[in-house]
Enzyme design. Structure first.
Site, mmCIF file in Angstrom:
data_model
loop_
_atom_site.group_PDB
_atom_site.id
_atom_site.type_symbol
_atom_site.label_atom_id
_atom_site.label_comp_id
_atom_site.label_asym_id
_atom_site.label_seq_id
_atom_site.Cartn_x
_atom_site.Cartn_y
_atom_site.Cartn_z
ATOM 1 N N ASP A 75 0.819 -1.225 0.000
ATOM 2 C CA ASP A 75 0.000 0.000 0.000
ATOM 3 C C ASP A 75 0.845 1.266 0.000
ATOM 4 O OD1 ASP A 75 -2.867 -0.937 0.335
ATOM 5 O OD2 ASP A 75 -1.817 -2.087 1.882
ATOM 6 N N GLY A 112 9.447 1.158 -4.467
ATOM 7 C CA GLY A 112 8.162 1.744 -4.074
ATOM 8 C C GLY A 112 8.263 2.353 -2.685
ATOM 9 N N THR A 134 15.618 -5.534 -1.594
ATOM 10 C CA THR A 134 14.920 -6.175 -2.711
ATOM 11 C C THR A 134 15.767 -7.285 -3.314
ATOM 12 O OG1 THR A 134 14.127 -5.949 -4.980
ATOM 13 C CG2 THR A 134 15.686 -4.302 -4.282
ATOM 14 N N ILE A 135 15.097 -8.381 -3.626
ATOM 15 C CA ILE A 135 15.828 -9.456 -4.304
ATOM 16 C C ILE A 135 16.185 -9.025 -5.727
ATOM 17 C CG2 ILE A 135 14.702 -11.275 -2.947
ATOM 18 C CD1 ILE A 135 13.141 -11.968 -5.570
ATOM 19 N N ASP A 136 15.503 -7.983 -6.241
ATOM 20 C CA ASP A 136 15.780 -7.528 -7.612
ATOM 21 C C ASP A 136 17.086 -6.726 -7.716
ATOM 22 O OD1 ASP A 136 13.363 -8.633 -8.151
ATOM 23 O OD2 ASP A 136 12.321 -6.761 -8.578
ATOM 24 N N GLN A 299 12.158 -17.901 -4.338
ATOM 25 C CA GLN A 299 13.340 -17.036 -4.259
ATOM 26 C C GLN A 299 13.253 -16.004 -3.130
ATOM 27 O OE1 GLN A 299 14.325 -16.011 -8.786
ATOM 28 N NE2 GLN A 299 12.174 -16.396 -8.379
ATOM 29 N N ARG A 300 12.043 -15.770 -2.650
ATOM 30 C CA ARG A 300 11.880 -14.773 -1.592
ATOM 31 C C ARG A 300 11.658 -15.417 -0.227
ATOM 32 N NH1 ARG A 300 7.813 -10.690 -4.094
ATOM 33 N NH2 ARG A 300 6.628 -11.175 -2.233
#
Ligand code: F6P
Length: 380
Positions: A75, A112, A134-136, A299-300
């Site tokens: 959110d 975000g 972040t995994i990214d 992966q998370r």
């Protein structure tokens, strides 16, 4: 001197969140004598005033635990679905933070979250401090984000396992890893596990280049198995060109309305996944049997690697030390061997994708990995 801080975790969960919460809170309480308020479920919990006091007791046994003890949500404070309306809840979020005596809100999250925290500071006047999660690995302004090492380890181990079954059956296995707009995870895990093809969002691919590469592997080296690692946001050249054209013509980004059937049922679930369509096309073009594995949220999940635990503890302790010095509205970032504060305004709204000419791309090309385009088409 800051006496009371709030902590929330926001966006997709990732391994290391609890280690980071523990690092911040233990240092804040034990070293700097602060009070620490945990906020449940990201910015929604702040708006709905759901909090819990964090003490050393609640922080014990969480270092190695996956997920987040605080819960999380995606959110946004300024666009929150309340009942059947989307409302700007910034003022409520800030008022609730103040009602608990929170002088600075520490937000753990990805892109975000960096934006949302910056918004609370600019529009609501609430001091914030963020950590890159972040995994990214695509948060701007830091060498690396926590969670990435764990996800890369999980993905590489999975690819190792797929290798032996692909070899035994002489198959192409297409492995889809996360990464909507950044290919760090696909590239890192693919390189670490010796993938034959790696396709990432930053390099729109040509299906025929991939097909030719796979056929050449068979013809020249007699290898009928291949591992193709594809990031979930990878695009063909045609798709990338169409997306560019749409952006140029100002076509609105198609987003599912909050609460709509599309959002609830998940477009990605009903449409054929990228990995499946790629496997289907490669099987038809090469005549080799193909299979698909999408690693998804595996992966998370689970606990963080020791490298992530160490990083989270260092990022957290640095955050508490900065707060004790009165440094706010920054993100704690990794620069080489140091953890440094970076002004949030330089982070929010920017993404760190794999740049052309990055050493990992050079390494991939040098060991003969196909990146989906002819070598001449890759920028140095
Ligand atoms: O932002 C991290 C991430 O794991 C992305 O790699 C992925 O596209 C997305 O989250 C998935 O989000 P969700 O858990 O909401 O499906």
């Amino acid at each position: 001197m800051i006496r009371c801080i709030g902590i929330l975790t926001s966006g997709g969960d990732c391994p290391g969140l609890n280690a980071a919460i523990r690092g911040i809170a233990k240092a804040a309480i034990q070293r700097h004598g602060m009070e620490v308020v945990g906020i449940r479920d990201g910015f929604r919990g702040l708006v709905e005033n759901r909090v819990q006091r964090l003490d050393t007791q609640s922080l014990s046994n969480v270092l190695t635990l996956g997920g987040t003890i605080l819960g999380t949500s995606r959110d946004k404070p300024n666009k929150m679905l309340m009942g059947d309306q989307v409302l700007d809840m910034t003022a409520v979020a800030v008022a609730n933070a103040r009602s608990h005596g929170i002088e600075c809100l520490v937000c753990l999250g990805g892109n975000g979250t960096q934006k949302n925290a910056h918004h609370l500071q600019r529009a609501g006047g609430l001091d914030v401090l963020t950590l890159p999660k972040t995994i990214d690995n695509d948060v701007h302004g830091t060498d690396v984000s926590f969670g990435f090492d764990t996800a890369m380890t999980i993905a590489a181990e999975a690819i190792d396992r797929l290798h032996t079954t692909a070899t035994s059956h002489d198959r192409i296995i297409v492995v889809e890893v996360m990464g909507n707009s950044a290919g760090w995870l696909a590239l890192g895990a693919g390189l670490a596990a010796g993938a034959d093809v790696i396709l990432i969002p930053e390099i729109p691919y040509d299906l025929h280049v991939v097909k030719d590469y796979l056929l050449e592997r068979q013809r020249r080296y007699g290898k009928r198995f291949s591992i193709v690692v594809v990031a979930e946001g990878a695009l063909t050249r045609e798709q990338a060109a169409a997306a560019r054209l749409n952006r140029k013509n100002g076509a609105p980004k198609v987003e599912a309305a909050p609460g709509s059937d599309d959002e609830l049922h998940g477009r990605r679930l009903v449409h054929e996944s990228l990995a499946t369509s790629l496997a289907r096309q490669l099987q038809a073009l090469t005549g080799t049997d193909a299979r698909v594995t999408a690693l998804g949220h595996v992966q998370r999940g689970g606990g963080p690697t020791p490298a992530d635990r160490l990083l989270c503890t260092r990022l957290g302790v640095k955050a508490a030390d900065l707060l004790a010095e009165g440094v706010v509205n920054v993100m704690t970032a990794v620069r080489g061997t140091e953890i440094v504060p970076v002004p949030l305004e330089r982070v929010a709204g920017r993404k760190q994708t794999v740049p052309a000419g990055h050493p990992w791309l050079h390494a991939a090309r040098s060991v003969g990995t196909c990146l989906g385009v002819a070598d001449a088409d890759l920028q140095a």
